[in-house]
Design an enzyme around this catalytic site. Structure first.
Site, short mmCIF file in Angstrom:
data_model
loop_
_atom_site.label_atom_id
_atom_site.label_comp_id
_atom_site.label_asym_id
_atom_site.label_seq_id
_atom_site.Cartn_x
_atom_site.Cartn_y
_atom_site.Cartn_z
N GLU A 8 -4.37 7.08 -5.04
CA GLU A 8 -4.58 6.62 -6.04
C GLU A 8 -6.40 6.56 -6.70
O GLU A 8 -6.96 7.04 -5.90
CB GLU A 8 -4.59 5.30 -5.82
CG GLU A 8 -3.42 4.75 -5.66
CD GLU A 8 -3.05 3.12 -5.80
OE1 GLU A 8 -3.71 2.87 -6.54
OE2 GLU A 8 -1.74 2.82 -5.62
N ARG A 18 0.74 -1.09 -0.17
CA ARG A 18 -0.11 -0.01 -0.25
C ARG A 18 0.89 1.52 0.10
O ARG A 18 1.86 1.07 0.75
CB ARG A 18 -0.56 0.15 1.30
CG ARG A 18 -2.37 -0.77 1.67
CD ARG A 18 -2.83 -0.48 -0.13
NE ARG A 18 -4.15 -1.46 -0.16
CZ ARG A 18 -4.20 -2.67 -0.75
NH1 ARG A 18 -3.09 -3.05 -1.62
NH2 ARG A 18 -5.10 -3.41 -0.94
N HIS A 61 -1.07 -0.81 -9.38
CA HIS A 61 -2.03 -1.22 -9.01
C HIS A 61 -1.79 -2.20 -9.62
O HIS A 61 -3.48 -3.00 -9.25
CB HIS A 61 -2.73 -1.14 -7.80
CG HIS A 61 -3.10 -1.03 -6.94
ND1 HIS A 61 -3.14 0.10 -5.34
CD2 HIS A 61 -2.49 -2.34 -6.19
CE1 HIS A 61 -3.37 -0.79 -4.37
NE2 HIS A 61 -3.81 -2.11 -5.05
N ILE A 62 -1.77 -3.34 -9.58
CA ILE A 62 -1.93 -4.46 -11.13
C ILE A 62 -1.63 -5.66 -10.24
O ILE A 62 -1.53 -6.71 -11.03
CB ILE A 62 -1.42 -4.24 -12.30
CG1 ILE A 62 -0.03 -4.52 -12.58
CG2 ILE A 62 -2.02 -3.34 -13.07
CD1 ILE A 62 0.21 -3.94 -13.80
N GLY A 63 -0.47 -5.24 -8.82
CA GLY A 63 -0.23 -6.50 -8.15
C GLY A 63 -1.14 -7.95 -8.41
O GLY A 63 -0.85 -9.21 -8.96
N ALA A 64 -2.43 -7.86 -8.46
CA ALA A 64 -3.79 -8.92 -8.21
C ALA A 64 -3.79 -9.54 -9.04
O ALA A 64 -4.74 -10.23 -9.30
CB ALA A 64 -4.27 -8.50 -6.68
#
Length: 402
Positions: A260, A232, A283-286
């Site tokens: 964001e 985060r 914020h594409i980690g998942a």
């Protein structure tokens, strides 16, 4: 059970909810006031979200019973407001661990080989092998992990595959767990910073971690270290990181940022991404198909269990402790009215019941009830409960710490 899905969600998950007997309303674009209006109009029992924020106004718009975060964290939900309203909050931990770990390692390798800069120069018609042929390499470099939950733990075998020793800090990390994972446990984030060539952050956002990695932490980083954050944005002091990039040659790979945009698209230009040596993703980690299918399956499981049993898997907002000071244990014949009579005695004494359970013995003839009570149960009250024809025995256990 009516379910409002207010975010992008796998079609297989929507079908599974319908197969489970739920009435599904899919409104993936509902944000802010539009979400308040949708909750008020649909009056769902369950709200499922991914990145959509769920403030108190949404929670108060209809008699919700459960909010499911289709992801690992839940900082986008006003959990305190949900608790005040008696609304369960649940999440899907561990289902995106591999996806986030994969992106973290992609950022580490990209920083080392300066992949994004290579691509930018090639697209601009510039050939600069002399500049980009200076990578340090990752083999033998020490990786430091701050946070060792599901994602942090998934980083360990990937680091070992790259030939990188690992040091780690987590509030819950024990020597035994560190030994099982094959990592070296240290006592603080600052010790991680001092010991490592690469630091990767995997912390949940809460009151303990907000701003945890501040100027003091970045002062401990080695010159030229790599810093990765896929957790985060709010766990770091972004200005302090920017200073470390400028002054110490730190390279940073960031998938998360403070403030964001709420949706999938929008204007956003954090100043730190303009610094040389900073790579940013969105914020594409998942956001892999594998992870999203696993998360959808888990969200459906949570709703199905809740509908069938009234219990909530992965619930995050039940009290860890209550003000109960004693437990009343009542062995009784399993007949109507026994517990009602006992609770009436407790209520007339002005005592508050915090928790209770009733377990039936095999054969269905007898049961035992455990009632956690805030207050002192006088002998006369125990006698009144014991006086019921169907009560076999009453025991009072002091629940206050010794």
């Amino acid at each position: 059970m009516r379910v409002l899905v207010a975010d992008a969600f796998e079609p297989s998950g929507l079908d599974a909810l319908a197969d489970a007997g739920c009435e599904v309303v899919y409104r993936p674009q509902a944000k802010d006031q539009a979400l308040v209006d949708q909750v008020a109009a649909v009056a769902p029992d369950v709200l499922i979200v991914r990145s959509t924020k769920v403030p108190a106004a949404v929670l108060a718009a209809a008699p919700l019973k459960l909010v499911v975060r289709a992801g690992a964290g839940y900082n986008t939900i006003d959990v305190a407001a949900a608790s005040r309203l008696g609304i369960y909050v649940s999440n899907c931990p561990g289902k995106n661990s591999i996806a986030v770990a994969e992106l973290a390692f992609a950022l580490i390798a990209a920083l080392d080989r300066r992949v994004a800069d290579n691509v930018a120069d090639l697209r601009a018609g510039v050939w600069n092998k002399a500049e980009y042929g200076k990578a340090r390499g990752l083999y033998g470099r020490t990786l430091g992990l701050i946070g060792l939950g599901g994602i942090g733990s998934a980083m360990v075998p990937r680091a070992h595959a790259f030939g990188m020793p690992v040091v780690a800090w987590s509030r819950s990390l024990t020597d035994q767990r560190a030994s099982e994972l094959g990592v070296t446990r240290v006592g603080s984030p600052a010790e991680v910073a001092r010991a490592c060539d690469v630091v990767s952050v995997h912390l949940a956002l809460n009151g303990h971690t907000r701003g945890l990695l501040n100027a003091d932490f970045f002062a401990q980083l080695r010159d030229g270290a790599y810093f990765i954050n896929t957790s985060r944005g709010e766990v770091i002091d972004e200005a302090a990181l920017a200073a470390a990039v400028r002054d110490k040659g730190v390279r940073a790979g960031l998938d998360v940022f403070a403030d964001e945009p709420a949706g999938g698209r929008g204007e956003f230009h954090p100043a730190i991404v303009d610094l040389p040596g900073v790579y940013g993703t969105h914020h594409i980690g998942a956001s892999t198909q594998q992870a999203q299918l696993a998360i959808a399956d888990e969200a459906v499981r949570i709703v199905r269990v809740f509908a069938q049993t009234g219990t909530v898997p992965n619930v995050v907002n039940l009290a860890r402790a209550t003000p109960a000071t004693c437990t009343v244990v009542i062995r009784h014949l399993d007949r109507p009215g026994v517990l009602a009579a006992a609770l009436d005695v407790i209520s007339r004494a002005g005592l508050n019941v915090q928790e209770m359970e009733n377990v039936v013995f095999e054969g269905g003839e007898a049961a035992v009830a455990r009632i956690n009570v805030e207050g002192s149960l006088r002998p006369s009250l125990v006698s009144a409960i014991r006086g019921h024809d169907s009560v076999l025995d009453v025991q009072v256990i002091d629940a206050t710490p010794a």
